[in-house]
Design a protein around this motif. Structure first.
Motif, short mmCIF file in Angstrom:
data_model
loop_
_atom_site.label_atom_id
_atom_site.label_comp_id
_atom_site.label_asym_id
_atom_site.label_seq_id
_atom_site.Cartn_x
_atom_site.Cartn_y
_atom_site.Cartn_z
N ILE A 149 0.83 -1.21 0.00
CA ILE A 149 0.00 0.00 0.00
C ILE A 149 0.87 1.26 0.00
N VAL A 150 1.89 1.27 0.86
CA VAL A 150 2.77 2.44 0.94
C VAL A 150 3.47 2.68 -0.39
N LEU A 151 4.04 1.64 -0.97
CA LEU A 151 4.75 1.80 -2.25
C LEU A 151 3.81 2.28 -3.35
N LYS A 152 2.61 1.75 -3.36
CA LYS A 152 1.64 2.16 -4.38
C LYS A 152 1.28 3.63 -4.22
N LYS A 153 1.03 4.06 -2.98
CA LYS A 153 0.63 5.45 -2.75
C LYS A 153 1.77 6.43 -2.98
N LEU A 154 3.00 6.00 -2.69
CA LEU A 154 4.16 6.87 -2.93
C LEU A 154 4.63 6.79 -4.38
N LYS A 155 4.11 5.80 -5.12
CA LYS A 155 4.45 5.60 -6.53
C LYS A 155 5.95 5.33 -6.71
N ILE A 156 6.46 4.41 -5.89
CA ILE A 156 7.86 4.02 -5.98
C ILE A 156 7.97 2.50 -5.95
N ASP A 157 9.14 1.99 -6.33
CA ASP A 157 9.41 0.56 -6.25
C ASP A 157 10.01 0.22 -4.88
N GLY A 158 9.97 -1.06 -4.54
CA GLY A 158 10.52 -1.49 -3.26
C GLY A 158 11.99 -1.14 -3.10
N ALA A 159 12.74 -1.23 -4.17
CA ALA A 159 14.18 -0.95 -4.10
C ALA A 159 14.47 0.52 -3.81
N ASP A 160 13.47 1.38 -3.95
CA ASP A 160 13.64 2.81 -3.70
C ASP A 160 13.29 3.21 -2.27
N ALA A 161 12.98 2.22 -1.43
CA ALA A 161 12.56 2.52 -0.06
C ALA A 161 13.41 1.76 0.95
N VAL A 162 13.46 2.29 2.16
CA VAL A 162 14.09 1.63 3.30
C VAL A 162 13.08 1.59 4.44
N ALA A 163 12.89 0.41 5.01
CA ALA A 163 12.00 0.27 6.16
C ALA A 163 12.82 0.36 7.45
N ILE A 164 12.23 0.92 8.48
CA ILE A 164 12.86 0.98 9.79
C ILE A 164 11.89 0.35 10.78
N GLY A 165 12.31 -0.77 11.41
CA GLY A 165 11.42 -1.48 12.32
C GLY A 165 12.18 -2.18 13.42
N ASP A 166 11.43 -2.66 14.41
CA ASP A 166 12.04 -3.26 15.60
C ASP A 166 11.80 -4.76 15.71
N THR A 167 11.04 -5.35 14.79
CA THR A 167 10.71 -6.76 14.91
C THR A 167 11.11 -7.54 13.66
N PRO A 168 11.27 -8.86 13.79
CA PRO A 168 11.50 -9.68 12.61
C PRO A 168 10.35 -9.59 11.61
N TYR A 169 9.14 -9.31 12.13
CA TYR A 169 7.96 -9.24 11.26
C TYR A 169 8.05 -8.05 10.31
N ASP A 170 8.65 -6.95 10.76
CA ASP A 170 8.86 -5.81 9.87
C ASP A 170 9.78 -6.21 8.72
N ALA A 171 10.90 -6.84 9.05
CA ALA A 171 11.88 -7.21 8.02
C ALA A 171 11.32 -8.25 7.06
N GLU A 172 10.59 -9.23 7.60
CA GLU A 172 10.01 -10.27 6.75
C GLU A 172 8.99 -9.69 5.78
N ALA A 173 8.15 -8.79 6.27
CA ALA A 173 7.13 -8.18 5.41
C ALA A 173 7.78 -7.31 4.33
N ALA A 174 8.77 -6.52 4.73
CA ALA A 174 9.43 -5.62 3.78
C ALA A 174 10.17 -6.39 2.70
N ALA A 175 10.82 -7.48 3.10
CA ALA A 175 11.61 -8.26 2.13
C ALA A 175 10.75 -8.83 1.01
N LYS A 176 9.48 -9.10 1.31
CA LYS A 176 8.59 -9.68 0.31
C LYS A 176 8.27 -8.73 -0.83
#
Length: 220
Positions: A149-176
């Motif tokens: 949803i975030v990538l679609k609304k910002l109109k960017i690709d995943g490779a153009d973003a960096v996620a910042i999170g505190d749990t493995p679930y953040d990293a797992e979701a972002a990697a997908k």
């Protein structure tokens, strides 16, 4: 150079993980199984749709899963939300991110009304370009829906973003969706747990990320 930074809230920008674990433990004890604080805490970072099935059977979820989550939400707002505080340097970190030319998005497993309150508590309302919540998606982390949803609304690709999170679930979701993740330890997970989940860098918290900003993924 990345075009956007996608921040989690609970445990990343706000010191709220223990409070969420306490209220989930209370709710589960009220409606079902006897679970420990430690058991619940390890699941914080997921939305209710992913957390509840860990502790309730399918029959129990049908019988009182909805009531449990409603009770939890109301109790959190009245008893625990007033206790939530931001980690140090949070507004300064987001200002630095904006100065570097990145858009700032929030990708949280919290409900929308909680997210709105969190932004106010953290004093970052005017620093955020886009705020998303569990209300915007079918599945919460570690499903990738909220990042999509975030990538679609910002109109960017995943490779153009960096996620910042505190749990493995953040990293797992972002990697997908091919978003790289910077992990922070202030939510309670270990550096080893975060790196195993896919975090490329790990810092103690927002203040440390700010101090190391020029050498972080947010500048690479």
């Amino acid at each position: 150079m990345p075009k956007a930074a996608i921040f989690d809230l609970d445990g990343t920008l706000l010191d709220s993980v223990d409070l969420h674990a306490l209220v989930w433990q209370e709710a589960l004890l009220k409606f079902g199984p006897d679970v420990s604080f430690e058991q619940v805490r390890g699941q914080i970072g997921k939305g209710g749709d992913k957390l509840i099935p860990v502790f309730l059977s399918a029959d129990d979820q049908r019988d009182h899963g909805e009531k449990l989550e409603e009770w939890r939400g109301n109790r959190f707002k009245t008893e625990y939300l007033p206790l939530v505080r931001p980690f140090s340097a949070v507004p300064n970190l987001l200002r630095r991110v904006r100065e570097a030319g990145l858009q700032i998005a929030i990708a949280s497993s919290a409900k929308k009304d909680e997210v709105d309150k969190y932004l106010d508590i953290a004093r970052i309302v005017d620093l955020v370009d886009l705020a998303t919540s569990s209300d915007d998606v079918d599945e919460s982390k570690p499903a990738p829906d909220i990042f999509k949803i975030v990538l679609k609304k910002l109109k960017i690709d995943g490779a153009d973003a960096v996620a910042i999170g505190d749990t493995p679930y953040d990293a797992e979701a972002a990697a997908k969706v091919e978003v790289r993740t910077v992990g922070v330890l202030c939510g309670g997970f270990t550096e080893n747990e975060l790196r195993k989940a896919g975090c490329a860098e790990v810092y103690p918290g927002p203040a440390a990320l700010l101090a190391c900003f020029e050498h972080s993924l947010l500048r690479k």
